[in-house]
Design a protein around this motif. Structure first.
Motif, mmCIF file in Angstrom:
data_model
loop_
_atom_site.group_PDB
_atom_site.id
_atom_site.type_symbol
_atom_site.label_atom_id
_atom_site.label_comp_id
_atom_site.label_asym_id
_atom_site.label_seq_id
_atom_site.Cartn_x
_atom_site.Cartn_y
_atom_site.Cartn_z
ATOM 1 N N LEU A 274 0.823 -1.209 0.000
ATOM 2 C CA LEU A 274 0.000 0.000 0.000
ATOM 3 C C LEU A 274 0.859 1.261 0.000
ATOM 4 O O LEU A 274 0.559 2.228 -0.704
ATOM 5 C CB LEU A 274 -0.937 -0.006 1.211
ATOM 6 N N ALA A 275 1.950 1.236 0.788
ATOM 7 C CA ALA A 275 2.831 2.408 0.844
ATOM 8 C C ALA A 275 3.519 2.648 -0.491
ATOM 9 O O ALA A 275 3.834 3.777 -0.851
ATOM 10 C CB ALA A 275 3.863 2.225 1.950
ATOM 11 N N GLN A 276 3.743 1.574 -1.256
ATOM 12 C CA GLN A 276 4.441 1.679 -2.536
ATOM 13 C C GLN A 276 3.491 1.787 -3.730
ATOM 14 O O GLN A 276 3.937 2.012 -4.857
ATOM 15 C CB GLN A 276 5.338 0.456 -2.719
ATOM 16 N N GLN A 277 2.199 1.639 -3.481
ATOM 17 C CA GLN A 277 1.249 1.596 -4.594
ATOM 18 C C GLN A 277 1.216 2.900 -5.394
ATOM 19 O O GLN A 277 1.114 2.882 -6.624
ATOM 20 C CB GLN A 277 -0.151 1.258 -4.071
ATOM 21 N N MET A 278 1.292 4.047 -4.691
ATOM 22 C CA MET A 278 1.295 5.324 -5.406
ATOM 23 C C MET A 278 2.576 5.494 -6.231
ATOM 24 O O MET A 278 2.544 6.064 -7.328
ATOM 25 C CB MET A 278 1.131 6.486 -4.436
ATOM 26 N N ALA A 288 -0.933 8.301 -12.160
ATOM 27 C CA ALA A 288 -1.294 8.339 -10.741
ATOM 28 C C ALA A 288 -2.795 8.457 -10.530
ATOM 29 O O ALA A 288 -3.307 8.080 -9.470
ATOM 30 C CB ALA A 288 -0.583 9.502 -10.054
ATOM 31 N N THR A 289 -3.530 8.978 -11.531
ATOM 32 C CA THR A 289 -4.976 9.150 -11.371
ATOM 33 C C THR A 289 -5.714 7.819 -11.304
ATOM 34 O O THR A 289 -6.887 7.780 -10.922
ATOM 35 C CB THR A 289 -5.559 9.993 -12.517
ATOM 36 N N LEU A 290 -5.055 6.728 -11.683
ATOM 37 C CA LEU A 290 -5.689 5.409 -11.566
ATOM 38 C C LEU A 290 -5.980 5.063 -10.108
ATOM 39 O O LEU A 290 -6.764 4.152 -9.836
ATOM 40 C CB LEU A 290 -4.792 4.330 -12.174
ATOM 41 N N ALA A 291 -5.363 5.802 -9.190
ATOM 42 C CA ALA A 291 -5.591 5.554 -7.761
ATOM 43 C C ALA A 291 -7.054 5.744 -7.390
ATOM 44 O O ALA A 291 -7.567 5.083 -6.478
ATOM 45 C CB ALA A 291 -4.712 6.469 -6.919
ATOM 46 N N VAL A 292 -7.753 6.646 -8.084
ATOM 47 C CA VAL A 292 -9.174 6.861 -7.807
ATOM 48 C C VAL A 292 -9.964 5.604 -8.142
ATOM 49 O O VAL A 292 -10.753 5.095 -7.335
ATOM 50 C CB VAL A 292 -9.720 8.062 -8.602
ATOM 51 N N ALA A 293 -9.745 5.077 -9.342
ATOM 52 C CA ALA A 293 -10.465 3.866 -9.768
ATOM 53 C C ALA A 293 -10.117 2.679 -8.879
ATOM 54 O O ALA A 293 -10.996 1.902 -8.475
ATOM 55 C CB ALA A 293 -10.143 3.553 -11.226
ATOM 56 N N GLY A 295 -9.052 2.743 -5.778
ATOM 57 C CA GLY A 295 -9.624 2.940 -4.449
ATOM 58 C C GLY A 295 -11.112 2.681 -4.400
ATOM 59 O O GLY A 295 -11.615 2.012 -3.500
ATOM 60 N N VAL A 296 -11.846 3.200 -5.396
ATOM 61 C CA VAL A 296 -13.307 3.041 -5.403
ATOM 62 C C VAL A 296 -13.691 1.596 -5.689
ATOM 63 O O VAL A 296 -14.477 0.984 -4.952
ATOM 64 C CB VAL A 296 -13.949 3.986 -6.431
ATOM 65 N N ILE A 297 -13.135 1.024 -6.764
ATOM 66 C CA ILE A 297 -13.471 -0.367 -7.102
ATOM 67 C C ILE A 297 -12.957 -1.306 -6.018
ATOM 68 O O ILE A 297 -13.633 -2.255 -5.622
ATOM 69 C CB ILE A 297 -12.885 -0.737 -8.476
ATOM 70 N N GLY A 298 -11.744 -1.012 -5.528
ATOM 71 C CA GLY A 298 -11.202 -1.825 -4.448
ATOM 72 C C GLY A 298 -12.011 -1.705 -3.175
ATOM 73 O O GLY A 298 -12.119 -2.659 -2.403
ATOM 74 N N GLY A 299 -12.608 -0.527 -2.949
ATOM 75 C CA GLY A 299 -13.490 -0.362 -1.797
ATOM 76 C C GLY A 299 -14.687 -1.276 -1.878
ATOM 77 O O GLY A 299 -15.101 -1.906 -0.896
ATOM 78 N N PHE A 300 -15.259 -1.374 -3.075
ATOM 79 C CA PHE A 300 -16.345 -2.339 -3.270
ATOM 80 C C PHE A 300 -15.829 -3.763 -3.124
ATOM 81 O O PHE A 300 -16.547 -4.652 -2.661
ATOM 82 C CB PHE A 300 -16.985 -2.136 -4.644
ATOM 83 N N GLY A 301 -14.559 -3.962 -3.510
ATOM 84 C CA GLY A 301 -13.950 -5.268 -3.309
ATOM 85 C C GLY A 301 -13.870 -5.640 -1.842
ATOM 86 O O GLY A 301 -14.022 -6.806 -1.467
ATOM 87 N N THR A 302 -13.637 -4.633 -0.992
ATOM 88 C CA THR A 302 -13.604 -4.874 0.449
ATOM 89 C C THR A 302 -14.947 -5.378 0.943
ATOM 90 O O THR A 302 -15.022 -6.223 1.846
ATOM 91 C CB THR A 302 -13.217 -3.583 1.198
ATOM 92 N N PHE A 303 -16.048 -4.853 0.364
ATOM 93 C CA PHE A 303 -17.378 -5.365 0.704
ATOM 94 C C PHE A 303 -17.453 -6.870 0.466
ATOM 95 O O PHE A 303 -18.070 -7.616 1.215
ATOM 96 C CB PHE A 303 -18.452 -4.690 -0.159
ATOM 97 N N VAL A 304 -16.823 -7.293 -0.616
ATOM 98 C CA VAL A 304 -16.891 -8.706 -1.000
ATOM 99 C C VAL A 304 -16.012 -9.560 -0.095
ATOM 100 O O VAL A 304 -16.208 -10.766 0.009
ATOM 101 C CB VAL A 304 -16.463 -8.862 -2.480
ATOM 102 N N GLY A 305 -15.028 -8.921 0.558
ATOM 103 C CA GLY A 305 -14.110 -9.680 1.394
ATOM 104 C C GLY A 305 -14.812 -10.475 2.484
ATOM 105 O O GLY A 305 -14.459 -11.637 2.734
ATOM 106 N N ILE A 346 -6.483 -1.381 -17.489
ATOM 107 C CA ILE A 346 -7.695 -2.043 -16.984
ATOM 108 C C ILE A 346 -7.323 -3.239 -16.116
ATOM 109 O O ILE A 346 -7.882 -3.432 -15.024
ATOM 110 C CB ILE A 346 -8.598 -2.480 -18.150
ATOM 111 N N LEU A 347 -6.371 -4.035 -16.586
ATOM 112 C CA LEU A 347 -5.944 -5.201 -15.804
ATOM 113 C C LEU A 347 -5.261 -4.768 -14.514
ATOM 114 O O LEU A 347 -5.442 -5.392 -13.457
ATOM 115 C CB LEU A 347 -5.008 -6.078 -16.638
ATOM 116 N N VAL A 348 -4.489 -3.701 -14.566
ATOM 117 C CA VAL A 348 -3.842 -3.168 -13.357
ATOM 118 C C VAL A 348 -4.901 -2.794 -12.320
ATOM 119 O O VAL A 348 -4.789 -3.152 -11.138
ATOM 120 C CB VAL A 348 -2.978 -1.931 -13.700
ATOM 121 N N ILE A 349 -5.936 -2.074 -12.753
ATOM 122 C CA ILE A 349 -7.009 -1.670 -11.837
ATOM 123 C C ILE A 349 -7.699 -2.886 -11.242
ATOM 124 O O ILE A 349 -7.963 -2.960 -10.032
ATOM 125 C CB ILE A 349 -8.022 -0.779 -12.572
ATOM 126 N N ILE A 350 -7.997 -3.864 -12.097
ATOM 127 C CA ILE A 350 -8.702 -5.069 -11.630
ATOM 128 C C ILE A 350 -7.881 -5.808 -10.578
ATOM 129 O O ILE A 350 -8.388 -6.188 -9.510
ATOM 130 C CB ILE A 350 -9.025 -6.002 -12.818
#
Length: 474
Positions: A274-278, A288-293, A295-305, A346-350
Motif C-alpha cells: 500500500l505504501a508503494q502503490q502510489m 497516478a490518477t488510476l488511484a481513484v479507480a 480505491g473506489v473499485i477496491g473499496g467495493f472489493g472490500t465489501f466482498v471480502g 484495466i488489468l492493473v485496476i482489476i
C-alpha cells in the motif's frame, strides 16, 4: 440464568431469543452502525497514512527516502510497542458506558486533530523543521489512533458471545472498511486534487484540507458506532488484573500465538504494497490518477471480502483454514500483479482492486476469532482481557508493518530513487518487488500457519457454556 437480566439485555440491543444473556443478536442496522466506526478510521487515518504519507513526505515536502526510512522505522516501532500497554490500560478502565466504548470516540477525535496537524506541514519550512514536525505529529497520531482502534477491536469482542454473530459483526466491520476506502478514494482524492488547484501535482494545502474534511467525517462515523454498540460480555467482578497473569493469557494460549503470527504476515502483506502503490502507479504504470479507480473499485472489493471469508468458512467449517484459503487467493493475485503488463491499465485496476477483496477476507477472519480466543483465555486463566488481546494482535500486525515499510523505503533509497524524476530500471524493479512479488511470497507463509488454527464453533460454544456455568461472564 438471570431471566430478568436477559430480558433487559434483549430490550437494550433489540436481540432475538438467545441461549443466555450474552448471546446477543444485533439487527443489521446496528451492525452497520458499528461497522461505520472502522470506516471512519480508514477515512481519516489508515487511507492517508498507508497510501499517501510516504509520497507526501518525499514528493511534496522534499524529505529524502533515506531520512524517511529512519523516521518511519522509529515511529512505527514505537507504535507497535505501545499497543499492548494501552490495551492493558483499557482493560483496567470502568465507566458507565463500558470499558471500551467511550475510547472509540475519544480516540477518533484525537486522531482526527493530529492527522490534520501532521498534514499541515509546509514545503518551504527548513528541513529540520519539517522532519521534527512530522516526527512529533506522527507519534501523537499513532497514539490517538491506537486508543480508537484498540477500543474498537475490544468492543467488538464484547458485543456478543455467539460465535456466528461474532462472524457476522466482523463481516459488517469489513463493510464499514469498504465504505471508508471508497469515501477516501473518491471524496478524499478528488478533494486533494481540488484543493491543489485542480492539479495532479498535489500541494500542502491540498493535503491539509482533504485530510481535514475526511477527519470530520471519520469522527462523526465513530459517534454512530458509540450509539449502536453495547458491551455485554464483561467480567462480573471488577478486580485488578495482575500483569504476569495477563501475559499468560497470551503466551499460554496456542490459538493466540497462531493469530499473532498470522497478523505479522498480514502486516507484511498489506502495508508495504500500500505504501508503494502510489509510486507504482506514478512511476511504473505512469498514471497516478488510476488511484481513484483502484480505491473506489477496491473499496467495493472490500465489501466482498466478508462474504468471501464466509464462503471459505462454510466450505471448510474452520475459521483458521478459511483465513488460509484467503491468504492463498491473495498470493495468486499478487503474483499476477507482478507479471501484469503495466500498459494494460484495466488489468492493473482489476488486480489491485481484487487485492483489497482478498485482504478484506483475511481481515474479516482475523477479527472474527478474537472473541473466541478471549473466551479460551478466560476459561483457562480466569481473566477476561479483551483489550490486551486486541492490542496484542494489532502489535503483531504493526511489527509486520515496521519491517516491511522500513524494508520497502530502504530498498527504494538504495536503488537510487529521486522524487519527481523519471526512474531507472533498478528503481522500477524495486517498486515491482515491493508491490507484487514480496506480498505474493509472504502470504504463502500465512496460509501454512493459519491452517493449524482449530478452535471450532462447537468448541467455542462449549467454552461459553462453561464460563456461564462458572458465573464468569454476564
Amino acid at each position: 440464568m438471570d431471566e430478568k437480566k436477559a430480558e433487559n439485555t434483549n430490550a437494550a440491543t433489540n436481540e432475538t431469543t438467545q441461549k443466555n444473556a450474552t448471546d446477543v443478536k444485533y439487527s443489521p442496522l446496528k451492525k452497520f452502525g458499528f461497522g461505520l466506526g472502522l470506516g471512519g478510521y480508514n477515512l481519516m487515518y489508515s487511507y492517508w497514512v498507508n497510501n499517501f504519507f510516504s509520497i507526501f513526505c518525499t514528493d511534496t515536502l522534499g524529505i529524502s527516502a533515506q531520512t524517511l526510512t529512519s523516521l518511519t522505522a522509529t515511529v512505527q516501532s514505537f507504535d507497535a510497542i505501545k499497543d499492548p500497554i494501552l490495551g492493558g490500560m483499557l482493560d483496567h478502565t470502568h465507566t458507565k458506558w463500558g470499558r471500551y466504548r467511550p475510547f472509540v470516540v475519544l480516540g477518533a477525535i484525537l486522531t482526527g486533530f493530529s492527522m490534520c496537524a501532521m498534514f499541515a506541514a509546509q514545503a518551504d519550512w527548513s528541513m529540520g523543521m519539517k522532519i521534527g514536525w512530522i516526527w512529533v505529529l506522527y507519534i501523537i497520531a499513532v497514539i490517538a489512533n491506537t486508543v480508537q482502534f484498540q477500543a474498537y477491536g475490544a468492543l467488538q469482542a464484547c458485543m456478543t458471545s455467539d460465535a456466528q454473530e461474532r462472524g457476522s459483526i466482523s463481516l459488517w466491520r469489513m463493510i464499514g472498511t469498504g465504505i471508508g476506502n471508497i469515501s477516501a478514494s473518491y471524496i478524499g482524492l478528488n478533494l486533494l486534487i481540488f484543493f491543489s488547484g485542480g492539479s495532479e501535482t498535489y500541494t500542502t494545502a491540498g493535503y491539509f484540507w482533504a485530510v481535514t474534511v475526511c477527519a470530520a467525517l471519520g469522527i462523526i462515523a465513530n459517534f454512530i458506532t458509540f450509539f449502536n454498540s453495547r458491551e455485554v460480555v464483561t467480567p462480573k467482578k471488577k478486580e485488578k488484573i495482575p500483569i504476569m497473569q495477563s501475559l499468560k493469557c497470551i503466551v499460554g494460549n496456542p490459538y493466540m500465538i497462531l493469530i499473532l503470527i498470522g497478523m505479522v504476515v498480514n502486516g507484511l502483506m498489506n502495508y508495504g504494497r500500500l505504501a508503494q502503490q502510489m509510486y507504482y502507479l506514478t512511476y511504473v504504470v505512469g498514471d497516478a490518477t488510476l488511484a481513484v479507480a483502484v480505491g473506489v473499485i477496491g473499496g467495493f472489493g472490500t465489501f466482498v471480502g466478508g462474504p468471501i471469508f464466509q464462503f471459505f468458512y462454510k466450505f471448510t467449517k474452520n475459521k483458521g483454514r478459511a483465513i488460509s484459503l484467503s491468504f492463498i487467493a491473495m498470493s495468486i493475485n499478487m503474483f499476477a500483479v507482478y507479471f501484469c503488463p503495466v500498459d494494460n491499465h484495466i488489468l492493473v485496476i482489476i488486480l489491485l482492486s481484487l487485492a483489497m477483496a482478498w485482504a478484506g477476507a483475511v481481515g474479516t477472519g482475523m477479527y472474527a476469532v478474537t472473541g473466541d480466543v478471549s473466551d479460551y483465555s478466560q476459561l483457562k486463566y480466569g481473566l477476561r482481557v479483551d483489550g490486551l488481546l486486541s492490542s496484542t494482535t494489532s502489535f503483531a500486525m504493526k511489527i509486520g508493518r515496521v519491517i516491511v515499510t522500513a524494508m520497502a523505503t530502504a530498498l527504494l533509497a538504495s536503488a537510487g530513487y529521486v522524487a519527481n524524476q523519471e526512474q531507472t530500471q533498478e528503481v522500477i524493479n524495486t517498486i515491482m518487488f515491493n508491490v507484487g512479488l514480496f506480498p505474493a511470497l509472504i502470504t504463502l507463509v500465512g496460509a501454512i500457519i493459519m491452517w493449524f488454527y482449530k478452535l471450532s464453533d462447537k468448541r467455542v460454544e462449549e467454552n461459553v457454556a462453561a464460563l456461564n456455568k462458572r458465573g464468569d461472564i454476564g
